[in-house]
Motif scaffolding. Structure first.
Motif, PDB file in Angstrom:
ATOM      1  N   ILE A 119       0.875  -1.187   0.007  1.00 23.94           N
ATOM      2  CA  ILE A 119      -0.032   0.096  -0.052  1.00 23.94           C
ATOM      3  C   ILE A 119       0.910   1.137   0.047  1.00 23.94           C
ATOM      4  N   CYS A 120       0.492   2.079  -0.497  1.00 27.66           N
ATOM      5  CA  CYS A 120       1.102   3.430  -0.693  1.00 27.66           C
ATOM      6  C   CYS A 120       0.303   4.714  -0.912  1.00 27.66           C
ATOM      7  N   ALA A 129       5.242   5.555   1.673  1.00 27.99           N
ATOM      8  CA  ALA A 129       4.850   6.828   1.530  1.00 27.99           C
ATOM      9  C   ALA A 129       4.714   7.290   0.041  1.00 27.99           C
ATOM     10  N   ALA A 130       5.125   6.646  -0.884  1.00 26.97           N
ATOM     11  CA  ALA A 130       4.761   6.965  -2.339  1.00 26.97           C
ATOM     12  C   ALA A 130       4.935   5.961  -3.254  1.00 26.97           C
ATOM     13  N   ARG A 131       4.274   6.102  -4.428  1.00 25.23           N
ATOM     14  CA  ARG A 131       4.245   4.988  -5.269  1.00 25.23           C
ATOM     15  C   ARG A 131       5.649   4.613  -5.825  1.00 25.23           C
ATOM     16  N   GLY A 132       6.443   5.818  -5.915  1.00 27.25           N
ATOM     17  CA  GLY A 132       7.888   5.552  -6.486  1.00 27.25           C
ATOM     18  C   GLY A 132       8.698   4.681  -5.489  1.00 27.25           C
ATOM     19  N   GLU A 133       8.497   4.678  -4.211  1.00 27.99           N
ATOM     20  CA  GLU A 133       9.438   3.687  -3.284  1.00 27.99           C
ATOM     21  C   GLU A 133       8.694   2.458  -3.454  1.00 27.99           C
ATOM     22  N   ALA A 134       7.483   2.181  -3.634  1.00 22.64           N
ATOM     23  CA  ALA A 134       7.072   0.911  -3.777  1.00 22.64           C
ATOM     24  C   ALA A 134       7.044   0.089  -5.085  1.00 22.64           C
TER      25      ALA A 134
END
Length: 109
Positions: free
Chosen positions: A77-78, A101-106
């Motif tokens: 989940i982001c 925290a954000a889509r890029g991290e996931a």
């Protein structure tokens, strides 16, 4: 409640906006089950535009988790807002789901 689906780096991304309560979960459940039936093994829920979630919404996440866990799949989940993160923390779901925290991290969970 709009649900948008995309694929990024081999991960199925479901972006959810608005509310995710008892009356709004049907579209998300259909989308999740459709992806699982197609053989997706990694689902990322992007909640950047989600304003509300209750136990009905959480049930869909658990459903995806349980089905994917059997096949070594993953759910993440982001973009969760602070007050929604509290729902995950109180329920203990923050220990079950990888949260970013954000889509890029996931992107490579």
């Amino acid at each position: 409640m709009p649900v948008n689906h995309s694929t990024e780096n081999g991960v199925a991304v479901l972006s959810v906006a608005g509310s995710l309560g008892a009356d709004e979960t049907q579209h998300l459940e259909e989308a999740v089950l459709g992806l699982l039936d197609k053989g997706e093994t990694r689902l990322l829920f992007d909640f950047s535009d989600l304003d509300y979630i209750n136990s009905s919404g959480l049930r869909i996440l658990v459903l995806a988790y349980q089905r994917l866990k059997k096949n070594s799949g993953k759910v993440a989940i982001c973009g969760v807002k602070d007050y929604i993160r509290e729902v995950f923390e109180v329920s203990g779901y923050d220990k079950i789901f990888s949260m970013y925290a954000a889509r890029g991290e996931a992107s490579k969970f």
